[in-house]
Design a protein around this motif. Structure first.
Motif, PDB file in Angstrom:
ATOM      1  N   ASN A  86      40.593  34.739  39.227  1.00 61.79           N
ATOM      2  CA  ASN A  86      40.459  35.460  40.492  1.00 61.79           C
ATOM      3  C   ASN A  86      39.503  34.773  41.443  1.00 61.79           C
ATOM      4  O   ASN A  86      38.681  33.964  41.051  1.00 61.79           O
ATOM      5  N   SER A  87      39.576  35.141  42.712  1.00 66.56           N
ATOM      6  CA  SER A  87      38.877  34.432  43.781  1.00 66.56           C
ATOM      7  C   SER A  87      37.363  34.361  43.602  1.00 66.56           C
ATOM      8  O   SER A  87      36.722  33.521  44.202  1.00 66.56           O
ATOM      9  N   GLU A 107      49.556  41.988  46.119  1.00 60.93           N
ATOM     10  CA  GLU A 107      48.422  42.043  47.046  1.00 60.93           C
ATOM     11  C   GLU A 107      48.007  40.636  47.456  1.00 60.93           C
ATOM     12  O   GLU A 107      48.005  39.719  46.659  1.00 60.93           O
ATOM     13  N   ASP A 163      44.840  38.482  49.403  1.00 61.96           N
ATOM     14  CA  ASP A 163      43.478  38.485  49.905  1.00 61.96           C
ATOM     15  C   ASP A 163      43.491  37.886  51.304  1.00 61.96           C
ATOM     16  O   ASP A 163      43.892  36.737  51.490  1.00 61.96           O
ATOM     17  N   HIS A 216      47.163  37.993  44.508  1.00 62.13           N
ATOM     18  CA  HIS A 216      46.715  38.486  43.208  1.00 62.13           C
ATOM     19  C   HIS A 216      47.931  38.860  42.367  1.00 62.13           C
ATOM     20  O   HIS A 216      48.810  39.580  42.823  1.00 62.13           O
ATOM     21  N   CYS A 256      45.071  34.717  40.333  1.00 62.96           N
ATOM     22  CA  CYS A 256      45.546  34.571  41.703  1.00 62.96           C
ATOM     23  C   CYS A 256      46.248  33.226  41.844  1.00 62.96           C
ATOM     24  O   CYS A 256      46.101  32.338  41.028  1.00 62.96           O
TER      25      CYS A 256
END
Length: 138
Positions: A65-66, A117, A119, A126, A137
């Motif tokens: 994830n980010s 989703e 970002d 995601h 992601c």
């Protein structure tokens, strides 16, 4: 009479021939980890045509994830090589079209909207790995 023995599960069997072939195809980049990989070779394809077409198809992996992913300028178009080593969420790799179809199927089964989703700041999408369900992601 004889005393009744307690049931124990059978010993695991060796991988099937099909499993061994799919493992070799994954190692050479011909098949991705998606169970319904539409780009990898099938039993009906001649070996020479499918191997040439699939070997040129790139595979992608899901990043963590980010919070631990690539630094971003907000466009979402950066190349991974420009930012040094990338931490991946899992070991599985997918053809881009296989990852899209697997994500859409997983979202529709859960009753979520068809689009995953995104970002807004980083441009990352995601998603979950279709094989091991780890969050990541792309």
């Amino acid at each position: 009479m004889f005393p009744r023995r307690e049931w124990v599960p059978p010993e695991p069997t060796a991988p099937t021939f099909r499993a061994k072939v799919e493992q070799k195809e994954r190692a050479t980049g011909m098949r991705c980890w998606d169970m319904s990989c539409g780009i990898g070779p099938s039993d009906d394809d001649p070996a020479s045509t499918s191997a040439q077409a699939v070997s040129s198809t790139p595979q992608i992996r899901i990043r963590k994830n980010s919070s631990s992913a690539l630094p971003s300028s907000g466009k979402g178009k950066e190349r991974e090589e420009d930012h040094g080593p990338v931490e991946y969420a899992c070991e599985h790799s997918f053809h881009p079209s296989c990852l899209v179809s697997a994500t859409r199927v997983a979202l529709s089964v859960r009753g979520v909207s068809v689009e995953p989703e995104r970002d807004e700041q980083s441009g990352d999408v995601h998603l979950h790995c279709p094989v091991c369900r780890v969050d990541g992601c792309r």
